[in-house]
Design a protein around this motif. Structure first.
Motif, PDB file in Angstrom:
ATOM      1  N   GLY A 149       0.786  -1.230   0.000  1.00  0.00           N
ATOM      2  CA  GLY A 149       0.000   0.000   0.000  1.00  0.00           C
ATOM      3  C   GLY A 149       0.817   1.278   0.000  1.00  0.00           C
ATOM      4  O   GLY A 149       1.980   1.300   0.400  1.00  0.00           O
ATOM      5  N   TRP A 151       0.612   5.599   1.236  1.00  0.00           N
ATOM      6  CA  TRP A 151       0.272   6.188   2.528  1.00  0.00           C
ATOM      7  C   TRP A 151      -0.906   7.145   2.499  1.00  0.00           C
ATOM      8  O   TRP A 151      -1.275   7.695   3.530  1.00  0.00           O
ATOM      9  CB  TRP A 151       1.484   6.905   3.133  1.00  0.00           C
ATOM     10  CG  TRP A 151       2.304   7.707   2.178  1.00  0.00           C
ATOM     11  CD1 TRP A 151       3.508   7.334   1.646  1.00  0.00           C
ATOM     12  CD2 TRP A 151       2.013   8.988   1.627  1.00  0.00           C
ATOM     13  NE1 TRP A 151       3.975   8.304   0.796  1.00  0.00           N
ATOM     14  CE2 TRP A 151       3.077   9.334   0.770  1.00  0.00           C
ATOM     15  CE3 TRP A 151       0.947   9.889   1.764  1.00  0.00           C
ATOM     16  CZ2 TRP A 151       3.110  10.521   0.049  1.00  0.00           C
ATOM     17  CZ3 TRP A 151       0.980  11.064   1.042  1.00  0.00           C
ATOM     18  CH2 TRP A 151       2.048  11.367   0.203  1.00  0.00           C
ATOM     19  N   LYS A 175       1.187  -5.494   3.061  1.00  0.00           N
ATOM     20  CA  LYS A 175       2.205  -4.621   3.666  1.00  0.00           C
ATOM     21  C   LYS A 175       1.781  -3.175   3.481  1.00  0.00           C
ATOM     22  O   LYS A 175       1.794  -2.648   2.376  1.00  0.00           O
ATOM     23  CB  LYS A 175       3.574  -4.817   2.997  1.00  0.00           C
ATOM     24  CG  LYS A 175       4.673  -4.068   3.769  1.00  0.00           C
ATOM     25  CD  LYS A 175       5.905  -3.817   2.965  1.00  0.00           C
ATOM     26  CE  LYS A 175       5.877  -2.565   2.134  1.00  0.00           C
ATOM     27  NZ  LYS A 175       5.757  -1.301   2.892  1.00  0.00           N
ATOM     28  N   GLU A 178       5.173   2.112   5.117  1.00  0.00           N
ATOM     29  CA  GLU A 178       5.862   2.288   6.406  1.00  0.00           C
ATOM     30  C   GLU A 178       5.518   3.630   7.048  1.00  0.00           C
ATOM     31  O   GLU A 178       5.697   3.826   8.246  1.00  0.00           O
ATOM     32  CB  GLU A 178       7.384   2.170   6.215  1.00  0.00           C
ATOM     33  CG  GLU A 178       8.013   3.141   5.226  1.00  0.00           C
ATOM     34  CD  GLU A 178       8.011   2.612   3.774  1.00  0.00           C
ATOM     35  OE1 GLU A 178       7.047   1.916   3.379  1.00  0.00           O
ATOM     36  OE2 GLU A 178       8.979   2.923   3.051  1.00  0.00           O
ATOM     37  N   GLY A 227       1.242   2.603  -5.531  1.00  0.00           N
ATOM     38  CA  GLY A 227       2.456   3.359  -5.249  1.00  0.00           C
ATOM     39  C   GLY A 227       2.869   4.186  -6.441  1.00  0.00           C
ATOM     40  O   GLY A 227       2.083   4.419  -7.364  1.00  0.00           O
ATOM     41  N   SER A 228       4.116   4.599  -6.432  1.00  0.00           N
ATOM     42  CA  SER A 228       4.605   5.478  -7.500  1.00  0.00           C
ATOM     43  C   SER A 228       5.024   4.662  -8.725  1.00  0.00           C
ATOM     44  O   SER A 228       5.226   3.439  -8.642  1.00  0.00           O
ATOM     45  CB  SER A 228       5.793   6.276  -6.986  1.00  0.00           C
ATOM     46  OG  SER A 228       6.822   5.375  -6.629  1.00  0.00           O
ATOM     47  N   THR A 231       8.420   2.717  -8.286  1.00  0.00           N
ATOM     48  CA  THR A 231       8.243   1.488  -7.505  1.00  0.00           C
ATOM     49  C   THR A 231       7.488   0.454  -8.330  1.00  0.00           C
ATOM     50  O   THR A 231       7.823  -0.734  -8.329  1.00  0.00           O
ATOM     51  CB  THR A 231       7.476   1.785  -6.191  1.00  0.00           C
ATOM     52  OG1 THR A 231       8.192   2.783  -5.472  1.00  0.00           O
ATOM     53  CG2 THR A 231       7.341   0.554  -5.327  1.00  0.00           C
ATOM     54  N   LEU A 250      -0.793   3.171  -9.946  1.00  0.00           N
ATOM     55  CA  LEU A 250       0.395   4.027  -9.831  1.00  0.00           C
ATOM     56  C   LEU A 250       0.030   5.507  -9.922  1.00  0.00           C
ATOM     57  O   LEU A 250      -1.117   5.894  -9.753  1.00  0.00           O
ATOM     58  CB  LEU A 250       1.422   3.602 -10.876  1.00  0.00           C
ATOM     59  CG  LEU A 250       1.748   2.086 -10.862  1.00  0.00           C
ATOM     60  CD1 LEU A 250       2.721   1.712 -11.957  1.00  0.00           C
ATOM     61  CD2 LEU A 250       2.260   1.638  -9.498  1.00  0.00           C
ATOM     62  N   GLY A 251       1.014   6.317 -10.195  1.00  0.00           N
ATOM     63  CA  GLY A 251       0.828   7.768 -10.111  1.00  0.00           C
ATOM     64  C   GLY A 251       0.173   8.372 -11.333  1.00  0.00           C
ATOM     65  O   GLY A 251      -0.185   7.674 -12.291  1.00  0.00           O
ATOM     66  N   CYS A 283      -3.714  10.255  -5.954  1.00  0.00           N
ATOM     67  CA  CYS A 283      -3.087   9.831  -7.212  1.00  0.00           C
ATOM     68  C   CYS A 283      -3.816  10.370  -8.436  1.00  0.00           C
ATOM     69  O   CYS A 283      -3.204  10.695  -9.446  1.00  0.00           O
ATOM     70  CB  CYS A 283      -3.054   8.317  -7.272  1.00  0.00           C
ATOM     71  SG  CYS A 283      -4.674   7.578  -6.986  1.00  0.00           S
ATOM     72  N   GLU A 380       4.714  14.109 -11.363  1.00  0.00           N
ATOM     73  CA  GLU A 380       3.746  14.005 -10.266  1.00  0.00           C
ATOM     74  C   GLU A 380       4.365  14.631  -9.008  1.00  0.00           C
ATOM     75  O   GLU A 380       5.456  14.275  -8.602  1.00  0.00           O
ATOM     76  CB  GLU A 380       3.411  12.534  -9.990  1.00  0.00           C
ATOM     77  CG  GLU A 380       2.357  12.409  -8.907  1.00  0.00           C
ATOM     78  CD  GLU A 380       2.030  10.969  -8.546  1.00  0.00           C
ATOM     79  OE1 GLU A 380       2.947  10.165  -8.369  1.00  0.00           O
ATOM     80  OE2 GLU A 380       0.838  10.656  -8.437  1.00  0.00           O
TER      81      GLU A 380
HETATM   82  P1  NAD Z   1       5.957   4.438  -3.052  1.00  0.00           P
HETATM   83  O1  NAD Z   1       6.055   3.939  -4.441  1.00  0.00           O
HETATM   84  O2  NAD Z   1       7.132   5.114  -2.471  1.00  0.00           O
HETATM   85  O3  NAD Z   1       5.633   3.223  -2.044  1.00  0.00           O
HETATM   86  C1  NAD Z   1       4.488   2.427  -2.221  1.00  0.00           C
HETATM   87  C2  NAD Z   1       4.659   1.132  -1.452  1.00  0.00           C
HETATM   88  O4  NAD Z   1       5.646   0.333  -2.102  1.00  0.00           O
HETATM   89  C3  NAD Z   1       5.146   1.309  -0.012  1.00  0.00           C
HETATM   90  O5  NAD Z   1       4.477   0.372   0.808  1.00  0.00           O
HETATM   91  C4  NAD Z   1       6.626   0.975  -0.105  1.00  0.00           C
HETATM   92  O6  NAD Z   1       7.191   0.503   1.102  1.00  0.00           O
HETATM   93  C5  NAD Z   1       6.613  -0.112  -1.162  1.00  0.00           C
HETATM   94  N1  NAD Z   1       7.875  -0.310  -1.875  1.00  0.00           N
HETATM   95  C6  NAD Z   1       8.858   0.589  -2.112  1.00  0.00           C
HETATM   96  N2  NAD Z   1       9.852   0.016  -2.833  1.00  0.00           N
HETATM   97  C7  NAD Z   1       9.478  -1.259  -3.069  1.00  0.00           C
HETATM   98  C8  NAD Z   1      10.063  -2.352  -3.773  1.00  0.00           C
HETATM   99  N3  NAD Z   1      11.240  -2.236  -4.397  1.00  0.00           N
HETATM  100  N4  NAD Z   1       9.390  -3.520  -3.831  1.00  0.00           N
HETATM  101  C9  NAD Z   1       8.182  -3.651  -3.232  1.00  0.00           C
HETATM  102  N5  NAD Z   1       7.589  -2.662  -2.538  1.00  0.00           N
HETATM  103  C10 NAD Z   1       8.220  -1.476  -2.457  1.00  0.00           C
HETATM  104  O7  NAD Z   1       4.657   5.341  -3.002  1.00  0.00           O
HETATM  105  P2  NAD Z   1       4.129   6.251  -1.818  1.00  0.00           P
HETATM  106  O8  NAD Z   1       5.048   7.420  -1.731  1.00  0.00           O
HETATM  107  O9  NAD Z   1       3.856   5.432  -0.633  1.00  0.00           O
HETATM  108  O10 NAD Z   1       2.722   6.719  -2.400  1.00  0.00           O
HETATM  109  C11 NAD Z   1       2.572   7.748  -3.308  1.00  0.00           C
HETATM  110  C12 NAD Z   1       2.446   7.212  -4.716  1.00  0.00           C
HETATM  111  O11 NAD Z   1       1.380   6.276  -4.784  1.00  0.00           O
HETATM  112  C13 NAD Z   1       2.110   8.297  -5.717  1.00  0.00           C
HETATM  113  O12 NAD Z   1       2.850   8.107  -6.892  1.00  0.00           O
HETATM  114  C14 NAD Z   1       0.635   8.088  -5.982  1.00  0.00           C
HETATM  115  O13 NAD Z   1       0.186   8.564  -7.206  1.00  0.00           O
HETATM  116  C15 NAD Z   1       0.529   6.607  -5.878  1.00  0.00           C
HETATM  117  N6  NAD Z   1      -0.856   6.220  -5.589  1.00  0.00           N
HETATM  118  C16 NAD Z   1      -1.594   5.624  -6.577  1.00  0.00           C
HETATM  119  C17 NAD Z   1      -2.920   5.288  -6.343  1.00  0.00           C
HETATM  120  C18 NAD Z   1      -3.761   4.618  -7.414  1.00  0.00           C
HETATM  121  O14 NAD Z   1      -4.762   4.024  -7.077  1.00  0.00           O
HETATM  122  N7  NAD Z   1      -3.413   4.687  -8.669  1.00  0.00           N
HETATM  123  C19 NAD Z   1      -3.497   5.548  -5.104  1.00  0.00           C
HETATM  124  C20 NAD Z   1      -2.715   6.158  -4.130  1.00  0.00           C
HETATM  125  C21 NAD Z   1      -1.400   6.482  -4.386  1.00  0.00           C
END
Ligand code: NAD
Length: 483
Positions: A149, A151, A175, A178, A227-228, A231, A250-251, A283, A380
């Motif tokens: 997930g 944050w 997971k 953090e 996530g982004s 990632t 993703l983003g 996002c 983003e």
């Molecule tokens: P992030 O990519 O930094 O982290 C997301 C998750 O991935 C965290 O739990 C992190 O610990 C985990 N992670 C990091 N590196 C990893 C790896 N190598 N392998 C597996 N897991 C790993 O994103 P963030 O900063 O927590 O959240 C913001 C991002 O999430 C923004 O880009 C946003 O657009 C995106 N987001 C997308 C949606 C959607 O539905 N499309 C919704 C919310 C947020």
């Protein structure tokens, strides 16, 4: 500490800790106060989680879909009863105003559990007649799914991933980010109270390394990440090596297009919601606000007036409608983008500074005279920074809106509905809105195209991403062979 759980992880139906794991400090973003201290999962914790998920999944998949659905619907009811407590926890963890978390977080999670709990029993397979023979199909679970997930919507993300996964007969190891590890633990408690077998939904804490361990573990059949994009690329590559299924949420850098015949007040409302709700940490936000020339100046003027309605304060106070950024790091990233925008010649018309309070606050920020080439129009930001850009013609705006690697969402404001549908059909985005923005009901599929992701969450389409179809050919006659 205000929000210390009984253990860092939730495994096999109970809290679990292993102090050998790296310490994770959880902060209230509105003040910087430490509210909990957890440990990242060690290999022993991960092993326990996956082993218990394996055992639970075998039992769970043998249940009828109606029985699985009943557990999900019971969990949805418990979430609703506890909405206030869950919302307070989410506000402490994320800093989002309670005014928002009361309606958008656990509430949306409950909708999702109820929805998938309701539809799964009616999801029957195909019967395909072939003369005297026939084929039927079975929707089968994948096995153990990993959820990872972000944050910004912690319990919503945990619910959006686990509900369709569990409905289809899978188990999940989740997971959380953090940065916001707390509310998923409450969801795990609720599933147990609702009657799910221990181990069906486990929560393990940790940074990227724990996510990476899940994405590469051969016992995990599917990885669903929110996530982004960077990632997402790593997790997708890791999953591909193991031929695992993926969902990638993703983003984005989504366009919000306001034609000159639009209802101005509604368009301004949408720009505010689509840039400053959750302090911009959404996002699907419409961060590139394209306004047609004839109404550009009046749009900016009205937006400026409406921003005087921002109420800053302790997010636990329900009259507060604007919160901090989630962390010091996120605050620095956003301030870096604001500086870059000024340096590249964008015109600052609102905000642009930190708010002078403890915690991680940035004022709602609006830039005008933004061009497509500027950094703030391309990358983003994931913070409260709106870019307003001018446009003249329909063809021009479609091309400019699509000129991005992202493709999560898009919005169009116009009273000309023929034009609205024509433009939306040409926009490269997974979710589009006409005359509104950022509404994501569980009934509607949600997800991205291009770099914004793969797969869909919500709606019946999510079932396809948490199951595989087995095709069974049944012969009623003799087998013909050449010899
Ligand atoms: P992030 O990519 O930094 O982290 C997301 C998750 O991935 C965290 O739990 C992190 O610990 C985990 N992670 C990091 N590196 C990893 C790896 N190598 N392998 C597996 N897991 C790993 O994103 P963030 O900063 O927590 O959240 C913001 C991002 O999430 C923004 O880009 C946003 O657009 C995106 N987001 C997308 C949606 C959607 O539905 N499309 C919704 C919310 C947020």
């Amino acid at each position: 500490m205000r929000a210390q759980p009984n253990g860092s992880h939730f495994v096999n139906g109970a809290y679990l800790d292993d102090p050998a794991g790296e310490v994770i400090e959880v902060l209230y973003p509105a003040t910087g106060e430490v509210i909990a201290r957890l440990h990242a999962a060690t290999p022993a914790v991960l092993d326990a989680a996956i082993a218990s998920a394996e055992a639970a999944q075998r039992l769970w998949a043998a249940e009828t879909p109606a029985a699985r659905g009943r557990v999900l619907r019971r969990a949805a009811e418990i979430m609703r009863v506890r909405n206030r407590d869950l919302s307070v926890l989410e506000t402490l963890d994320t800093g989002k105003p309670l005014q928002e978390t009361l309606v958008a977080d656990a509430a949306s999670g409950a909708d999702c559990l109820e929805y998938f709990g309701g539809i799964i029993a009616g999801d029957t397979g195909d019967f395909i007649p072939l003369g005297e023979n026939f084929v039927y199909t079975r929707r089968e679970p994948l096995g153990i799914c990993a959820g990872i997930g972000a944050w910004n919507y912690p319990i919503q993300i945990a619910s959006w991933k686990s509900a369709p996964a569990l409905a289809c007969g899978n188990a999940m190891v989740f997971k959380p980010s953090e940065t916001t590890p707390l509310s998923a633990l409450k969801l795990a408690e609720i599933y147990i109270e609702a009657g799910a077998p221990p181990g069906l939904f486990n929560v393990v804490q940790g940074m990227g390394a724990v996510g990476a361990a899940l994405a590469t573990d051969p016992r995990i059949a599917k990885v669903s990440l929110t996530g982004s994009v960077p990632t997402g690329r790593k997790v997708y590559a890791a999953a591909a090596a193991g031929m695992k299924h993926v969902t990638m949420e993703l983003g984005g850098k989504s366009p919000l297009i306001v034609f000159d015949d639009a209802d101005l007040e509604n368009a301004v409302s949408a720009a505010i919601n689509g840039n400053f709700y959750s302090s911009g940490q959404v996002c699907s936000n419409g961060t590139r606000v394209f306004v047609q020339e004839a109404i550009h100046d009046v749009f900016l003027a009205r937006l400026g007036e409406r921003l005087s309605g921002v109420v800053v304060g302790d997010p636990l106070d329900e009259s507060v409608n604007y919160g901090p950024q989630v962390s010091a790091r996120q605050c620095e990233i956003v301030m870096g983008y604001i500086k870059a925008a000024v340096a590249e010649g964008a015109r600052l018309v609102a905000g642009g500074t930190r708010i002078d309070r403890a915690g991680y606050w940035i004022a709602p920020t609006v830039f005008a005279d933004v061009t497509d080439a500027m950094t703030i129009a391309r990358e983003e930001i994931f913070g409260p920074v709106m870019s307003v850009l001018r446009f003249a013609q329909e063809d021009e705006i479609v091309a400019r809106a699509n000129a991005t690697e992202f493709g999560l969402s898009a919005g169009v404001f116009t009273r000309d509905l023929a034009r609205a549908h024509r433009v939306v059909a040409r926009l490269q985005a997974g979710t589009c809105w006409i005359n509104t923005y950022n509404l994501t009901p569980v009934e509607a599929p949600f997800g991205g195209v291009k770099a914004s992701g793969l797969g869909r969450e919500n709606s019946r389409h999510a079932l396809d991403h948490y199951s595989q179809i087995k095709s069974v050919y049944v012969a009623t006659g003799d087998v013909v062979a050449p010899y």
